[in-house]
Design a protein around this motif. Structure first.
Motif, PDB file in Angstrom:
ATOM      1  N   ASN A 102       0.955  -1.251  -0.233  1.00  0.00           N
ATOM      2  CA  ASN A 102      -0.065  -0.048   0.230  1.00  0.00           C
ATOM      3  C   ASN A 102       0.819   1.349   0.265  1.00  0.00           C
ATOM      4  OD1 ASN A 102      -2.355   1.444   0.078  1.00  0.00           O
ATOM      5  ND2 ASN A 102      -2.549   1.664   2.312  1.00  0.00           N
ATOM      6  N   ALA A 103       1.782   1.399  -0.945  1.00  0.00           N
ATOM      7  CA  ALA A 103       2.813   2.440  -1.151  1.00  0.00           C
ATOM      8  C   ALA A 103       3.113   2.710  -2.487  1.00  0.00           C
ATOM      9  CB  ALA A 103       4.153   1.944  -0.366  1.00  0.00           C
ATOM     10  N   ALA A 104       3.484   3.804  -2.653  1.00  0.00           N
ATOM     11  CA  ALA A 104       3.962   4.216  -4.365  1.00  0.00           C
ATOM     12  C   ALA A 104       5.176   3.523  -4.555  1.00  0.00           C
ATOM     13  CB  ALA A 104       3.831   5.740  -4.209  1.00  0.00           C
ATOM     14  N   ALA A 196       9.872  16.077   2.068  1.00  0.00           N
ATOM     15  CA  ALA A 196       8.899  16.574   2.303  1.00  0.00           C
ATOM     16  C   ALA A 196       8.299  16.197   3.563  1.00  0.00           C
ATOM     17  CB  ALA A 196       7.704  16.033   1.043  1.00  0.00           C
ATOM     18  N   LEU A 197       7.839  17.144   4.362  1.00  0.00           N
ATOM     19  CA  LEU A 197       7.322  16.742   5.551  1.00  0.00           C
ATOM     20  C   LEU A 197       6.019  15.839   5.540  1.00  0.00           C
ATOM     21  CD1 LEU A 197       7.379  20.473   7.246  1.00  0.00           C
ATOM     22  CD2 LEU A 197       8.761  18.375   7.687  1.00  0.00           C
ATOM     23  N   GLY A 198       5.902  14.915   6.321  1.00  0.00           N
ATOM     24  CA  GLY A 198       4.794  13.879   6.307  1.00  0.00           C
ATOM     25  C   GLY A 198       5.108  12.794   5.431  1.00  0.00           C
ATOM     26  N   THR A 199       6.360  12.627   4.986  1.00  0.00           N
ATOM     27  CA  THR A 199       6.626  11.504   3.751  1.00  0.00           C
ATOM     28  C   THR A 199       7.691  10.969   4.299  1.00  0.00           C
ATOM     29  OG1 THR A 199       5.387  12.854   1.928  1.00  0.00           O
ATOM     30  CG2 THR A 199       7.034  10.921   1.448  1.00  0.00           C
ATOM     31  N   ALA A 200       7.912   9.591   4.144  1.00  0.00           N
ATOM     32  CA  ALA A 200       8.952   8.671   4.498  1.00  0.00           C
ATOM     33  C   ALA A 200       9.335   7.986   3.107  1.00  0.00           C
ATOM     34  CB  ALA A 200       8.895   7.932   5.581  1.00  0.00           C
ATOM     35  N   CYS A 201      10.582   7.587   2.697  1.00  0.00           N
ATOM     36  CA  CYS A 201      10.783   6.625   1.538  1.00  0.00           C
ATOM     37  C   CYS A 201      11.726   5.747   2.164  1.00  0.00           C
ATOM     38  CB  CYS A 201      11.118   7.659   0.456  1.00  0.00           C
ATOM     39  SG  CYS A 201      10.096   8.965  -0.232  1.00  0.00           S
ATOM     40  N   ARG A 222       3.039   8.525   9.231  1.00  0.00           N
ATOM     41  CA  ARG A 222       2.451   7.858  10.126  1.00  0.00           C
ATOM     42  C   ARG A 222       2.410   6.313  10.070  1.00  0.00           C
ATOM     43  NH1 ARG A 222      -1.766   9.513   6.256  1.00  0.00           N
ATOM     44  NH2 ARG A 222      -2.746   7.730   5.337  1.00  0.00           N
ATOM     45  N   ARG A 223       2.975   6.183   8.973  1.00  0.00           N
ATOM     46  CA  ARG A 223       3.047   4.507   8.849  1.00  0.00           C
ATOM     47  C   ARG A 223       4.545   4.215   9.254  1.00  0.00           C
ATOM     48  NH1 ARG A 223       1.345   2.092   3.439  1.00  0.00           N
ATOM     49  NH2 ARG A 223       1.706   0.151   4.696  1.00  0.00           N
ATOM     50  N   LEU A 224       5.354   4.815  10.019  1.00  0.00           N
ATOM     51  CA  LEU A 224       6.775   4.621  10.075  1.00  0.00           C
ATOM     52  C   LEU A 224       6.923   3.134  11.005  1.00  0.00           C
ATOM     53  CD1 LEU A 224       8.535   8.104  10.865  1.00  0.00           C
ATOM     54  CD2 LEU A 224       9.123   6.329   9.282  1.00  0.00           C
ATOM     55  N   GLU A 229       8.709  -4.017   8.478  1.00  0.00           N
ATOM     56  CA  GLU A 229       8.122  -4.793   7.678  1.00  0.00           C
ATOM     57  C   GLU A 229       7.965  -4.694   6.025  1.00  0.00           C
ATOM     58  OE1 GLU A 229       3.827  -5.183   9.026  1.00  0.00           O
ATOM     59  OE2 GLU A 229       4.548  -5.203  11.141  1.00  0.00           O
ATOM     60  N   PHE A 230       8.509  -3.344   5.777  1.00  0.00           N
ATOM     61  CA  PHE A 230       8.556  -3.163   4.301  1.00  0.00           C
ATOM     62  C   PHE A 230      10.199  -3.498   3.730  1.00  0.00           C
ATOM     63  CE2 PHE A 230       5.992   1.013   4.772  1.00  0.00           C
ATOM     64  CZ  PHE A 230       4.608   0.152   4.905  1.00  0.00           C
TER      65      PHE A 230
END
Length: 255
Positions: A102-104, A196-201, A222-224, A229-230
């Motif tokens: 569920n990620a780009a 970008a604030l609010g985004t992790a990669c 929020r999914r950190l 698991e990623f």
């Protein structure tokens, strides 16, 4: 050509030309126009006309003895078809990873001294990150860029930052060139709100010979808690895509 309702409009001359190509392809040592006419049922004058056109366009070649063989144009189509098939398989792997996490999903390479995002697979519930700053200018602040730069030598990284001085994009952005040049070793890398604030990669390397390439994902911070698991699915997908690209020996452009 007359057709019934709902039937496709077919161009007879195109059908005949394709049939000639098929039959020539079955005869690697060559086949004459008369034999082609007999094999296909196409009238000899029409066969000659179509053969002249196919030779002119490079799809057939005429030998000194008058026989016809497949030309370089068909070889180019074959190579293009192989790349399209590879590209389709790569996209399928990216789509599966997108649905699983569920990620780009992003596929990128370092090409001609620049970060190049070749493909992005996302959807409304897993949108891509808003590229408010060009990824080519923001390699220092993205997992994609960090992973690609990790595949370069320190001198090559220094050259990159001489052309693209690192800028503050968020309060979390690392901009000290020394830290960036001697930063992440090759392997799984990440950024948390550096671009970008609010985004992790997260990004994993893709093996492509001497060309740095990477498969990456982006997701809301929020999914950190799910980050651990990623890692395994991302690394596994990067390995699958590495094997897909190892056979053609090239990187699909997506163009």
């Amino acid at each position: 050509m007359a057709r019934g309702d709902g039937e496709p409009t077919l161009i007879t001359s195109v059908q005949r030309a394709l049939r000639l190509l098929e039959v020539v392809g079955e005869h690697p040592v060559g086949i004459t126009a008369k034999s082609l006419s007999r094999r296909t049922g196409i009238a000899l004058p029409t066969t000659y006309h179509l053969l002249r056109t196919l030779v002119h366009e490079g799809y057939l070649a005429k030998l000194d003895d008058g026989a016809f063989v497949v030309g370089s144009g068909v070889e180019g189509l074959h190579a293009a078809g192989r790349e399209h098939r590879t590209w389709g398989r790569v996209r399928d792997a990216m789509t599966t990873l997108r649905d699983d996490l569920n990620a780009a999903i992003y596929l990128a390479r370092y090409h001609d001294g620049e970060v190049e995002v070749v493909e992005v697979v996302d959807c409304p519930r897993s949108p891509r990150v808003d590229t408010w700053a060009d990824f080519r200018q923001a390699a220092h602040a993205t997992a994609i860029g960090k992973c690609l730069l990790a595949g370069l030598s320190p001198s090559e990284r220094a050259d990159h930052f001489s052309r693209h001085p690192p800028a503050d994009l968020t309060p979390r952005t690392i901009t000290r060139v020394r830290d960036l040049v001697h930063g992440d070793p090759p392997g799984l890398v990440h950024d948390v709100e550096e671009y970008a604030l609010g985004t992790a990669c997260m990004a994993a390397p893709v093996a492509l010979g001497d060309v740095p390439a990477t498969l990456a994902i982006s997701f809301p911070t929020r999914r950190l808690a799910d980050r651990s698991e990623f890692a395994r699915p991302l690394g596994k997908a990067a390995g699958v895509i590495s094997r897909m690209l190892a056979v053609p020996g090239d990187f699909p452009t997506g163009e």
